[in-house]
Design a protein around this motif. Sequence first.
Motif, PDB file in Angstrom:
ATOM      1  N   UNK A  87       1.626  13.104  -9.650  1.00  0.00           N
ATOM      2  CA  UNK A  87       2.885  12.381  -9.688  1.00  0.00           C
ATOM      3  C   UNK A  87       2.763  11.065 -10.429  1.00  0.00           C
ATOM      4  N   UNK A  88       3.875  10.354 -10.487  1.00  0.00           N
ATOM      5  CA  UNK A  88       3.956   9.068 -11.178  1.00  0.00           C
ATOM      6  C   UNK A  88       4.582   8.055 -10.232  1.00  0.00           C
ATOM      7  N   UNK A  89       3.907   6.925 -10.023  1.00  0.00           N
ATOM      8  CA  UNK A  89       4.477   5.853  -9.218  1.00  0.00           C
ATOM      9  C   UNK A  89       4.806   4.701 -10.152  1.00  0.00           C
ATOM     10  N   UNK A  90       6.060   4.228 -10.083  1.00  0.00           N
ATOM     11  CA  UNK A  90       6.533   3.233 -11.037  1.00  0.00           C
ATOM     12  C   UNK A  90       7.038   1.988 -10.302  1.00  0.00           C
ATOM     13  N   UNK A  91       6.655   0.824 -10.827  1.00  0.00           N
ATOM     14  CA  UNK A  91       7.165  -0.456 -10.363  1.00  0.00           C
ATOM     15  C   UNK A  91       7.928  -1.101 -11.519  1.00  0.00           C
ATOM     16  N   UNK A  92       9.186  -1.435 -11.288  1.00  0.00           N
ATOM     17  CA  UNK A  92      10.005  -2.099 -12.304  1.00  0.00           C
ATOM     18  C   UNK A  92      10.134  -3.570 -11.910  1.00  0.00           C
ATOM     19  N   UNK A  93       9.553  -4.446 -12.728  1.00  0.00           N
ATOM     20  CA  UNK A  93       9.436  -5.862 -12.394  1.00  0.00           C
ATOM     21  C   UNK A  93      10.351  -6.705 -13.289  1.00  0.00           C
ATOM     22  N   UNK A  94      11.097  -7.603 -12.651  1.00  0.00           N
ATOM     23  CA  UNK A  94      11.905  -8.580 -13.384  1.00  0.00           C
ATOM     24  C   UNK A  94      11.210  -9.926 -13.254  1.00  0.00           C
ATOM     25  N   UNK A 118       0.849  -1.195   0.000  1.00  0.00           N
ATOM     26  CA  UNK A 118       0.000   0.000   0.000  1.00  0.00           C
ATOM     27  C   UNK A 118       0.880   1.239   0.000  1.00  0.00           C
ATOM     28  N   UNK A 119       0.463   2.251  -0.766  1.00  0.00           N
ATOM     29  CA  UNK A 119       1.210   3.502  -0.821  1.00  0.00           C
ATOM     30  C   UNK A 119       0.228   4.666  -0.837  1.00  0.00           C
ATOM     31  N   UNK A 120       0.437   5.619   0.062  1.00  0.00           N
ATOM     32  CA  UNK A 120      -0.421   6.801   0.170  1.00  0.00           C
ATOM     33  C   UNK A 120       0.350   8.003  -0.352  1.00  0.00           C
ATOM     34  N   UNK A 121      -0.254   8.717  -1.272  1.00  0.00           N
ATOM     35  CA  UNK A 121       0.420   9.835  -1.930  1.00  0.00           C
ATOM     36  C   UNK A 121       0.508  11.042  -1.014  1.00  0.00           C
ATOM     37  N   UNK A 122       1.710  11.519  -0.708  1.00  0.00           N
ATOM     38  CA  UNK A 122       1.848  12.664   0.197  1.00  0.00           C
ATOM     39  C   UNK A 122       1.661  14.022  -0.477  1.00  0.00           C
ATOM     40  N   UNK A 133      10.797 -10.100  -9.141  1.00  0.00           N
ATOM     41  CA  UNK A 133      11.335  -9.163  -8.162  1.00  0.00           C
ATOM     42  C   UNK A 133      10.926  -7.766  -8.583  1.00  0.00           C
ATOM     43  N   UNK A 134      11.012  -6.789  -7.673  1.00  0.00           N
ATOM     44  CA  UNK A 134      10.480  -5.463  -7.973  1.00  0.00           C
ATOM     45  C   UNK A 134      11.347  -4.363  -7.375  1.00  0.00           C
ATOM     46  N   UNK A 135      11.420  -3.253  -8.093  1.00  0.00           N
ATOM     47  CA  UNK A 135      12.029  -2.014  -7.612  1.00  0.00           C
ATOM     48  C   UNK A 135      11.005  -0.905  -7.786  1.00  0.00           C
ATOM     49  N   UNK A 136      10.856  -0.043  -6.777  1.00  0.00           N
ATOM     50  CA  UNK A 136       9.822   0.996  -6.799  1.00  0.00           C
ATOM     51  C   UNK A 136      10.457   2.378  -6.952  1.00  0.00           C
ATOM     52  N   UNK A 137       9.688   3.280  -7.566  1.00  0.00           N
ATOM     53  CA  UNK A 137      10.173   4.660  -7.739  1.00  0.00           C
ATOM     54  C   UNK A 137       8.976   5.596  -7.846  1.00  0.00           C
ATOM     55  N   UNK A 138       9.044   6.739  -7.148  1.00  0.00           N
ATOM     56  CA  UNK A 138       7.998   7.765  -7.246  1.00  0.00           C
ATOM     57  C   UNK A 138       8.610   9.058  -7.765  1.00  0.00           C
ATOM     58  N   UNK A 139       7.877   9.710  -8.658  1.00  0.00           N
ATOM     59  CA  UNK A 139       8.317  10.978  -9.231  1.00  0.00           C
ATOM     60  C   UNK A 139       7.171  11.970  -9.112  1.00  0.00           C
ATOM     61  N   UNK A 140       7.364  13.024  -8.310  1.00  0.00           N
ATOM     62  CA  UNK A 140       6.306  14.012  -8.115  1.00  0.00           C
ATOM     63  C   UNK A 140       6.242  14.959  -9.304  1.00  0.00           C
ATOM     64  N   UNK A 141       5.131  15.682  -9.419  1.00  0.00           N
ATOM     65  CA  UNK A 141       4.960  16.610 -10.540  1.00  0.00           C
ATOM     66  C   UNK A 141       5.959  17.755 -10.471  1.00  0.00           C
ATOM     67  N   UNK A 142       6.388  18.129  -9.263  1.00  0.00           N
ATOM     68  CA  UNK A 142       7.362  19.217  -9.136  1.00  0.00           C
ATOM     69  C   UNK A 142       8.726  18.800  -9.666  1.00  0.00           C
TER      70      UNK A 142
END
Length: 278
Positions: free
Chosen positions: A189-196, A181-185, A216-225
């Motif tokens: 924005x863009x929330x990305x999951x990179x899955x192998x 679960x992830x709550x946007x602060x 397996x997974x790596x997560x990354x969030x990128x805000x609009x700013x």
Amino acid sequence: MDISGERHLDIRHDIFKKRIDSHGNVIEVRQDGIGAPKIERPLQRHGGRLEHNETYCGSCYGAEMTDDECCNSCEEVREAYRKRGWGLTNPELIDQCTREGFVQKVQEEAGEGCNIHGSLEVNKVAGNIHFAPGKSFHQPNAQLLDLLALQTESYNISHKINKLSFGDSIPGIVNPLDGVQWVQPVPNGVYQYFLKVVPTIYTNIRGYTIQSNQFSVTEHFKSSEEDHFRSLPGVFFYYDLSPIKVTFTEHHTPFLHFLTHICAIVGGNSSFFSRFPY
């Protein structure tokens, strides 16, 4: 959308989406057209109003592909714009959208969310699955959404992943994104999951085989700013298939081997205690 450039839009699948309110309750019934202004004589394609016993043919507002094409609903106008690669940025100026209360419906849905479940088939190449507001249309080297002009500052991509898998479940293996679960602060924005994704073959003690995948997974969030390139807001799953395959096979250990292991363990402990007596 996969690495080969193939896009799968408006395809038949087993994905179901439910509208939910801000408390998580499913909105099952909602009457269409609530609050929409009523126009008895809609605008015709030629510019005049619909007369008595006249067949209705609405304008596509410059997006017509042929001279006799009609757009009799807001969705048909939006679809005509998407085919042209245009964005419908002023729906309040479209007669069909005004009659159907399109802008009012979007505004009334503020604060709502959705629950998505189901399955679909993808090609065995790298690609991505994403959840984003609005409906896609494409321009050269770009993918846009036809609702971005309405309320881009209020999008919230907070989400919970109840279950995500590539194929059937494998006994004893828990997918790393189940229950995440992830709550946007911050807004947008863009929330990305990179899955192998690793192809996996599991064979149980009775010889039953399951051909599936684990990942397996790596997560990354990128805000609009932080996003100077103005990426689409949403939740993106980028997956890539590994060239390596893993095989799990269950088998019984012979009883004599079991006794040998027990004796080895007991013998090792006896030697240890003899060297280090209490």
